[in-house]
Design an enzyme around this catalytic site. Structure first.
Site, PDB file in Angstrom:
ATOM      1  N   HIS A   1      -3.299   8.375  -2.307  1.00 12.75           N
ATOM      2  CA  HIS A   1      -3.664   8.208  -0.843  1.00 12.75           C
ATOM      3  C   HIS A   1      -2.640   8.364   0.175  1.00 12.75           C
ATOM      4  CE1 HIS A   1      -5.549   5.420  -3.783  1.00 12.75           C
ATOM      5  NE2 HIS A   1      -6.623   5.424  -3.318  1.00 12.75           N
TER       6      HIS A   1
ATOM      7  N   ASP B   1      -6.592   1.735   7.334  1.00 12.01           N
ATOM      8  CA  ASP B   1      -7.888   1.266   7.668  1.00 12.01           C
ATOM      9  C   ASP B   1      -7.942  -0.247   8.032  1.00 12.01           C
ATOM     10  OD1 ASP B   1      -7.079   0.192   5.219  1.00 12.01           O
ATOM     11  OD2 ASP B   1      -9.140   0.899   4.334  1.00 12.01           O
TER      12      ASP B   1
ATOM     13  N   GLY C   1      -6.254 -12.583  -6.368  1.00 16.78           N
ATOM     14  CA  GLY C   1      -5.301 -11.549  -5.955  1.00 16.78           C
ATOM     15  C   GLY C   1      -3.972 -11.776  -6.544  1.00 16.78           C
TER      16      GLY C   1
ATOM     17  N   ASP D   1       3.151  -7.531   8.101  1.00 17.75           N
ATOM     18  CA  ASP D   1       1.852  -7.298   7.330  1.00 17.75           C
ATOM     19  C   ASP D   1       0.551  -7.356   8.123  1.00 17.75           C
ATOM     20  OD1 ASP D   1       0.533  -6.841   4.433  1.00 17.75           O
ATOM     21  OD2 ASP D   1      -0.345  -8.649   5.306  1.00 17.75           O
ATOM     22  N   PRO D   2      -0.286  -6.400   8.223  1.00 14.47           N
ATOM     23  CA  PRO D   2      -1.421  -6.355   9.020  1.00 14.47           C
ATOM     24  C   PRO D   2      -2.401  -7.493   8.752  1.00 14.47           C
ATOM     25  CG  PRO D   2      -0.898  -4.183   8.501  1.00 14.47           C
ATOM     26  CD  PRO D   2      -0.071  -4.985   7.705  1.00 14.47           C
ATOM     27  N   GLY D   3      -2.307  -7.612   7.316  1.00 12.32           N
ATOM     28  CA  GLY D   3      -3.432  -8.761   7.029  1.00 12.32           C
ATOM     29  C   GLY D   3      -2.918 -10.315   7.406  1.00 12.32           C
TER      30      GLY D   3
END
Length: 571
Positions: free
Chosen positions: A218, A389, A469, A537-539
């Site tokens: 990726h 993304d 998760g 962290d984007p999340g």
């Protein structure tokens, strides 16, 4: 741009093109998108279902058909399919002894396939999973994520397809799949990263005269940069590294030389010859040398080597006949078969019905406004630690939720449905699980919701995310913001504190910013390792933004002490 791709419906259009190229073999279901083989062996009692992000073709779709897979779920480019795709594909393809999922070890894929498995089991369909995690470069015991799944997936799908055609049961297939993975290792090298569809630039820079060693499919950076050396010396180094790590005692191996997208057949065949020399010089007998592009990374200039130590009984599975695009790349096209290549829309899934909880759109619309403002910031941060993304996925989810409210769905339920059913990647379904719990709470228009009810629902959402998760505080994920927010809410509810939602937002903001000092242990960012330090962290930032919006809606005076969203997400 360097790609000849349509601006919309890219993946769906490619799926239809594949079906048209192989008429009578494949049918395409549009909503949700999945591809299904039109026939299979009458002896097969277990359906094989796989999938993953697009951009790796012919992986997965190339092995769709008799002797291979029964259904394939393609996600967007480099993004996992969402669980509704997988659930409906599994439901449609299921046979008398159930469904076997073949899953590459990426967090988004694992979570979405796991949620789909839970939904199928709820319907009474037996499900088992084979997790492909053979990438040598990510064999790091310090991360909870584990090794990536790469080109060995082709070997797993081919061998299991043949075994399924012999009438193997679900447990037998799962056992064989796990054994194949355990006996396989892969390693990749690149001279140039793939071109980002978003920026038209290479996903990462490489100095002239260097190679990225241990690169991912990726665009993840490798374990290190090495000097560009003659290809024979490079193949010998990769062979030595693979053989040293390869479990098992058999001397015979299946060797796959896989192109990463921009590597020519001439190069791959030459590498195959060098690999054969390297193996035989080390006393290892190749069962077969298999060159070709099987697991691409868009247009990356590089290749991977996969070695599988073969047991004697596996050889006949490898040579068993198939009728799949990868084996038979052309068929006669007629008007009738072209018209039948694409099936009608799949029957709508009947979701549980009940009385919806009253909820205003204030939180949903506020969240959509904030995410629109900071999408580019979130994208820039995610490109540093992932595939870039997250901003688009988050904004797409809230906009889809706004669309759902036009049909009468309340705001929080719309968020849950949009993120669970329509948003792929890793964090999309995790946010969906959280929204699903929050949707059980009443969110009135004229007053703040009950703090205890929201605290309990948030805690239940956190627990669901952990079950699926496995992330803990300190893993550098959205849990690092959600956990403190849940604790703050619980404490505020117990103490009847003023401004409980602002307190939760402050805790989430602090937790999100603290992720910049952590080394990621889960998700795709874990492959970047220490390179992610300094990047929040984007999340986790997405969680903080959500609680900030709740604070603004219900506690506007207290919310003034929170940072501006653009400042919070700035690089």
């Amino acid at each position: 741009m360097t790609y000849f791709l349509p601006p919309t419906d890219t993946v769906a259009g490619a799926a239809r093109g594949l079906a048209l190229a192989h008429p009578g073999l494949i049918e395409v279901h549009r909503d949700p998108l999945y591809l299904r083989a039109r026939s299979s062996s009458p002896d097969r009692t277990v359906a094989l279902v796989s999938g993953g992000g697009s951009g790796h073709e012919p992986l997965h779709t190339g092995l769709l058909g008799p002797g291979g897979l029964d259904a394939v779920c393609p996600g967007e480019i480099f993004a996992s399919p969402h669980n509704r795709q997988i659930y409906e594909a599994g439901s449609a393809a299921a046979k008398s002894n159930g469904v076997l999922f073949i899953v590459k070890n990426y967090t988004g894929d694992v979570i979405n396939f796991q949620i789909a498995a839970e939904r199928l089991r709820h319907d009474g369909i037996p499900v088992a999973t084979v997790l492909v995690d053979e990438d040598l470069a990510t064999d790091n015991k310090d991360t909870a994520t584990g090794r990536r799944g790469t080109a060995a997936t082709v070997i797993v799908e081919k061998l299991l397809g043949a075994f399924a055609d012999q009438g193997a049961k679900l447990e037998e297939l799962a056992t064989l799949g796990a054994a194949i993975v355990a006996h396989s290792r892969s390693l990749a090298v690149a001279a140039r990263a793939q071109t980002s569809p978003a920026t038209a630039e290479p996903a990462f820079p490489l100095k002239p005269g260097t190679l990225e060693y241990g690169v991912g499919i990726h665009g993840e950076r490798g374990t290190g940069t090495i000097e560009h050396r003659p290809v024979d010396a490079l193949v010998e180094q990769m062979t030595d590294d693979l053989l040293a790590a390869l479990p098992g005692g058999q001397d015979q191996v299946l060797a796959v030389v896989n192109g990463l997208g921009a590597t020519t057949g001439l190069e791959l065949h030459a590498i195959g010859s060098l690999l054969h020399e390297a193996l035989t010089a080390r006393g290892v007998q190749p069962l077969a040398i298999v060159p070709g592009t099987f697991t691409a990374a868009l247009d990356m200039a590089g290749f991977s080597l996969t070695l599988t130590r073969m047991k004697p009984e596996w050889a006949e599975l490898w040579t068993a006949p198939t009728d799949t695009p990868l084996v038979l790349p052309s068929r006669t096209l007629t008007a009738d078969t072209a018209a039948s290549a694409v099936a009608g829309p799949a029957a709508a899934v009947q979701e549980p019905t009940g009385t919806p909880t009253p909820s205003s759109r204030a939180v949903l619309d506020g969240f959509a406004e904030v995410v629109s403002l900071v999408r580019d910031n979130l994208t820039a941060l995610d490109q540093l630690v992932g595939d870039g993304d997250f901003g688009d996925n988050l904004l797409g989810g809230v906009r889809q939720a706004q669309t759902l409210t036009s049909t009468g769905t309340d705001g929080m339920t719309a968020l849950a449905e949009a993120f669970l059913n329509d948003v792929g990647g890793t964090s999309g379904p995790l946010f969906g699980l959280f929204f699903q719990q929050l949707a059980a709470v009443s969110w009135p228009d004229d007053q703040a919701p009950d703090t205890r009810a929201v605290a309990d629902a948030a805690a239940a959402g956190l627990a669901a995310i952990h079950r699926v998760g496995g992330a803990e505080i300190g893993d550098c994920t959205l849990v690092d913001a959600l956990g403190p927010a849940v604790d703050a809410l619980g404490s505020a509810a117990g103490n009847l504190a003023d401004s409980p939602f602002t307190a939760a937002a402050e805790a989430a903001v602090k937790g999100a910013l603290n992720t910049a000092s952590l080394t990621p242990r889960r998700g795709r960012a874990s492959y970047v390792g220490e390179h992610a330090i300094g990047v929040p962290d984007p999340g986790a930032l997405g969680v903080a933004l959500l609680f900030m919006v709740v604070s603004r809606v219900y506690e506007p005076d207290a919310a003034t002490r929170l940072p501006a969203p653009q400042h919070l997400t700035a690089r």
